[in-house]
Scaffold this active site. Structure first.
Site, PDB file in Angstrom:
ATOM      1  N   LYS A  57     -30.634   3.789   7.994  1.00 56.33           N
ATOM      2  CA  LYS A  57     -29.347   3.114   7.803  1.00 56.33           C
ATOM      3  C   LYS A  57     -29.432   1.800   7.017  1.00 56.33           C
ATOM      4  O   LYS A  57     -28.514   1.446   6.298  1.00 56.33           O
ATOM      5  CB  LYS A  57     -28.660   2.889   9.146  1.00 56.33           C
ATOM      6  N   ASP A  77     -19.019   2.594  12.338  1.00 56.59           N
ATOM      7  CA  ASP A  77     -19.195   2.341  13.775  1.00 56.59           C
ATOM      8  C   ASP A  77     -18.198   1.309  14.306  1.00 56.59           C
ATOM      9  O   ASP A  77     -17.694   1.447  15.427  1.00 56.59           O
ATOM     10  CB  ASP A  77     -20.623   1.872  14.076  1.00 56.59           C
TER      11      ASP A  77
END
Ligand code: ATR
Length: 282
Positions: free
Chosen positions: A64, A100
């Protein structure tokens, strides 16, 4: 046929194929969403091969942070959080975002909409998941966020990382400071792995909590973590973490397949039936 992927290492535990597979079927889309095992250090090579094969996909552990430097364009949320979990192609340019924070906020919007009226939050944990949650709470206009962490230095590093990036005041404290703060706190979030099956629970004394406190957890297995159980027993509002996992997938699906999918009870039950022993978004 549009194709999307989730790239990680290892990748077998990802629930994303189950989630996106449900939506592809529900909306009758002739597309696919497949897990791809990409070894550490090989993300750039994999992503350079997307044009002509994939519309985009999800990026998960351990890639990520790397994705942030590989994308041609990075959306503001991903820059702020310091990690990319969703990518798509725009005229053969790779764009990266982080969904997120969106997922966290959308879950609360759905199950405890008054969270947006709050002013003071406590975020427990100072890892990557914590950054996404802090970003979401800042965006919601909170006046103060206190980051509590076992290792105080990590919480302090996070306040340094975010300082000056919004009007929200940030402070750092040790975990045992929580009880003294709870009488004036509107939102308490666990972003650690405490409370996940096989891990010890997050022990925070809730006796003096403000009656309107909303308690939420990003752990979704078990669905009712010991923290949520105690909060519920104390008469406090609770929101479990499964919705964050479901909602964070919405923007990606829309980018790749052109339909904004619904998060509903059927999807929740579908995913819940397959949730493994352990689970936490981020
Ligand atoms: P992620 O990036 O996925 O959020 P991480 O960087 O491993 O994960 O961070 C995990 C968080 O859980 C950290 O805040 C960690 O606290 P430390 O910074 O002190 O390590 C917290 N955590 C994990 N196990 C813990 C435990 N047994 N007690 C207290 N905090 C714990």
């Amino acid at each position: 046929m549009q194709k999307a992927f989730v790239a990680g290492w290892p990748i077998s535990h990802s629930l994303s194929p189950l989630l996106h597979g449900y939506w592809l079927k529900k909306y009758g889309i002739e597309g696919s969403y497949e897990p791809v095992a990409v070894e550490p250090g090989h993300l750039r090579e994999f992503l350079s091969g997307l044009p002509g094969h994939f519309a985009g996909g999800n990026i998960t552990i351990p890639h990520k942070e790397d994705a942030l430097t590989i994308c041609d364009k990075v959306e503001p949320a991903a820059k702020m959080i310091g990690a990319v979990n969703t990518v798509w192609l725009e005229a053969n340019r790779l764009v990266g975002d982080n969904t997120d924070a969106y997922g966290f906020a959308a879950n609360l919007d759905h199950l405890a909409p008054r969270w947006r009226e709050g002013n003071r939050a406590i975020v427990v944990g100072a890892g990557g998941a914590s950054r996404a949650v802090i970003h979401a709470i800042m965006e919601a206009g909170y006046a103060d966020i206190c980051i509590l962490n076992r290792t105080l230095a990590r919480a302090e590093a996070l306040t340094g990382y975010f300082s000056g990036r919004s009007d929200t005041g940030l402070s750092a404290s040790r975990l045992d400071e929580a009880p003294g703060l709870l009488s004036s706190t509107d939102l308490l979030v666990n972003t650690t792995s405490l409370g996940m099956k096989g891990n010890p629970p997050l022990e925070i004394e809730l006796a003096d909590a403000k009656p309107g406190l909303i308690v939420t957890d990003i752990v979704y297995s078990p669905l009712e973590t010991p923290l949520l159980k105690r909060a519920g027993a104390a008469g406090l509002a609770t929101v479990d973490g499964l919705g964050m996992l479901l909602h964070q997938a919405v923007p990606g699906f829309q980018k790749w397949f052109g339909i904004r999918p619904q998060v509903d009870e059927n999807l929740r039950q579908h995913v819940l039936a397959k949730v493994a022993d352990k689970g936490r978004t981020g």
